[in-house]
Design an enzyme around this catalytic site. Structure first.
Site, PDB file in Angstrom:
ATOM      1  N   ASP A 195      -3.061 -18.154  -0.074  1.00 59.16           N
ATOM      2  CA  ASP A 195      -4.084 -18.823  -0.896  1.00 59.16           C
ATOM      3  C   ASP A 195      -4.751 -19.946  -0.107  1.00 59.16           C
ATOM      4  OD1 ASP A 195      -1.614 -20.124  -0.989  1.00 59.16           O
ATOM      5  OD2 ASP A 195      -1.702 -20.597  -3.121  1.00 59.16           O
ATOM      6  N   TYR A 209       0.826  -1.208   0.000  1.00 59.29           N
ATOM      7  CA  TYR A 209       0.000   0.000   0.000  1.00 59.29           C
ATOM      8  C   TYR A 209       0.864   1.265   0.000  1.00 59.29           C
ATOM      9  CZ  TYR A 209      -4.677  -1.964   0.892  1.00 59.29           C
ATOM     10  OH  TYR A 209      -5.899  -2.591   0.793  1.00 59.29           O
ATOM     11  N   ASP A 218      -6.335  -7.172   4.083  1.00 59.04           N
ATOM     12  CA  ASP A 218      -7.484  -6.493   3.461  1.00 59.04           C
ATOM     13  C   ASP A 218      -8.385  -7.527   2.806  1.00 59.04           C
ATOM     14  OD1 ASP A 218      -9.048  -4.336   2.391  1.00 59.04           O
ATOM     15  OD2 ASP A 218      -8.084  -4.727   0.463  1.00 59.04           O
ATOM     16  N   LYS A 242       3.170 -15.355   1.672  1.00 57.21           N
ATOM     17  CA  LYS A 242       3.317 -16.046   0.386  1.00 57.21           C
ATOM     18  C   LYS A 242       4.812 -16.333   0.251  1.00 57.21           C
ATOM     19  CE  LYS A 242       1.658 -17.588  -3.515  1.00 57.21           C
ATOM     20  NZ  LYS A 242       0.798 -18.793  -3.586  1.00 57.21           N
ATOM     21  N   ASP A 268     -12.432  -9.240   4.227  1.00 57.52           N
ATOM     22  CA  ASP A 268     -13.714  -9.277   3.518  1.00 57.52           C
ATOM     23  C   ASP A 268     -14.256 -10.708   3.477  1.00 57.52           C
ATOM     24  OD1 ASP A 268     -13.412  -6.520   2.914  1.00 57.52           O
ATOM     25  OD2 ASP A 268     -14.429  -6.804   0.990  1.00 57.52           O
TER      26      ASP A 268
HETATM   27  C1  IPM Z   1     -10.402  -1.338   4.152  1.00 58.09           C
HETATM   28  C2  IPM Z   1     -10.631  -0.657   2.822  1.00 58.09           C
HETATM   29  C3  IPM Z   1      -9.467   0.274   2.536  1.00 58.09           C
HETATM   30  C4  IPM Z   1      -8.203  -0.565   2.444  1.00 58.09           C
HETATM   31  C5  IPM Z   1      -9.632   1.170   1.281  1.00 58.09           C
HETATM   32  C6  IPM Z   1     -10.921   1.936   1.322  1.00 58.09           C
HETATM   33  C7  IPM Z   1      -8.473   2.087   1.105  1.00 58.09           C
HETATM   34  O1  IPM Z   1     -10.816  -1.597   1.824  1.00 58.09           O
HETATM   35  O2  IPM Z   1     -10.247  -0.619   5.157  1.00 58.09           O
HETATM   36  O3  IPM Z   1     -10.411  -2.557   4.201  1.00 58.09           O
HETATM   37  O4  IPM Z   1      -7.915  -1.129   1.377  1.00 58.09           O
HETATM   38  O5  IPM Z   1      -7.493  -0.653   3.443  1.00 58.09           O
HETATM   39 MN    MN Z   2     -10.943  -3.643   2.536  1.00 50.88          MN
END
Ligand code: IPM
Ligand code: MN
Length: 360
Positions: free
Chosen positions: A221, A141, A245, A189, A249
């Site tokens: 993975d 990042y 990240d 990885k 999710d």
């Molecule tokens: C998160 C989001 C952020 C990230 C974005 C909005 C920059 O996806 O906080 O998970 O990638 O960290």
């Molecule tokens: Mn995110």
């Protein structure tokens, strides 16, 4: 107690869910006799629309001066094609860096009764309770060099991690595991990336200083597959910025909805608290967004930034109480066929339980 809390509602559903969390924080202040000074500031697409940079100086200064920051979401399709200095997301990346919040804690547990709410088999996800510890201010990042070649025909980013960066996030993971189920799964990885080989080496060294905690290593993975197929095997999941990240999710799908997940980003002082979901522009303004991620983030704020453990417990118990009573927002209702509540009605149900737990 007196505390100064900066609210950054941001874009999309950010204002709705932050509003819900703000009401809950005010409820906590009333019940426990605290004074919270809350002020809202511009960030992201909202700031850009007001002719300012995505992270205005005034916002940045307010965040630096506050005891804690609660953010809704940033992201606005209107700015998707812009350069990075005109993208809402840039604000969040800058803010994390300015605040030095390198440790992002993303707890993901399956609430009792919500086992069938998500994408995976209920009997597999039942009882899952993990904490993703994501490195937040390094890795790909932020790595330099980054950019687009002059001819526009190629682009590049750099994944870079230093020993101290890995060491400090690993410390957070092991210390978190010590007060949980004493297992750290470190994600990398290492079969391909040099950064991951260093990551594995340093995490192993830090692990040796925490003999009470078991350390496992997983390639990202395979870890992603296991989170989907056997999430109960995980306690603390330690990862770099990008992998964390993505995996967080996925954890949202395990617990039933990304809308449930809170996060705390911690560094030396204060902290930044935000739901894991994004701005969700397609459902913004319709009062359907689940406020629980934001409300649970305010509980993390109380616990981690203000040292208010009982207050945080009260908020989490109120969330559990509302869910335990079968209340569901739209994101959770589809599977079980339960009637769904608007976001604000769900927030009110939680607030009622915070203010007077005996009354409901
Ligand atoms: C998160 C989001 C952020 C990230 C974005 C909005 C920059 O996806 O906080 O998970 O990638 O960290
Ligand atoms: Mn995110």
């Amino acid at each position: 107690m007196h505390a100064t809390i900066v609210l950054l509602p941001g874009d999309g559903i950010g204002p709705e869910v932050t509003g819900a969390a703000e009401r809950v924080l005010r409820g906590v202040a009333d019940r426990f006799g605290h004074t919270f000074t809350l002020s809202s500031h511009l960030i992201g697409g909202g700031a850009l629309r007001a002719g300012q940079p995505p992270l205005p100086d005034a916002t940045c200064e307010a965040c630096l001066a506050a005891d804690a920051v609660l953010l809704g979401a940033v992201g606005d399709p209107a700015f998707d094609s812009g350069p990075s200095e005109r993208r809402p997301e840039t604000a969040l990346l800058q803010l994390r860096q300015v605040l030095g919040v390198f440790a992002n804690l993303r707890p993901a547990r399956v609430w009792p009764g919500l086992e069938d709410g998500g994408a995976f088999k209920p009997e597999r996800v039942a009882g899952a309770d993990m904490l993703i510890v994501r490195e937040l201010t390094g890795g790909i990042y932020y790595g330099e060099p980054r950019g687009v070649a002059e001819d526009g025909q190629s682009a590049f980013n750099t994944m870079r991690y230093s020993r101290p960066e890995i060491e400090r996030i690993a410390e957070v993971a092991f210390r978190s595991a010590e007060i949980r189920r004493r297992l750290v799964t470190s994600v990398d990885k290492a079969n391909v990336l040099e950064t991951s080989r260093l990551w594995r080496e340093v995490v192993t060294e830090v692990g040796a200083r925490h003999p009470g905690v078991t350390l496992e290593h997983q390639y990202v993975d395979s870890c992603s597959l296991l989170i989907a197929t056997n999430p109960t095997q995980f306690d603390v999941v330690l990862s770099g910025n990008l992998f964390g990240d993505i995996l967080s999710d996925e954890a949202g799908a395990v617990v039933g909805s990304l809308g449930l997940l809170p996060s705390a980003s911690l560094g030396k002082r204060g902290g930044l608290f935000e739901p894991v979901h994004g701005s969700a522009p397609t459902i913004a303004g319709r009062d359907v967004a689940n406020p629980i991620g934001a409300i649970a983030s305010s509980a993390m704020l109380l616990r981690h930034a203000l040292g208010a453990g009982p207050e945080a417990d009260a908020v989490e118990q109120a969330i559990g109480g509302a869910l335990g009573a079968g209340l569901r927002t739209a994101d959770l209702a589809s599977g079980g066929g339960l009637a769904s509540l608007s976001g604000s009605a769900m927030a009110q149900q939680i607030l009622d339980r915070v203010v007077d737990p005996a009354s409901v």
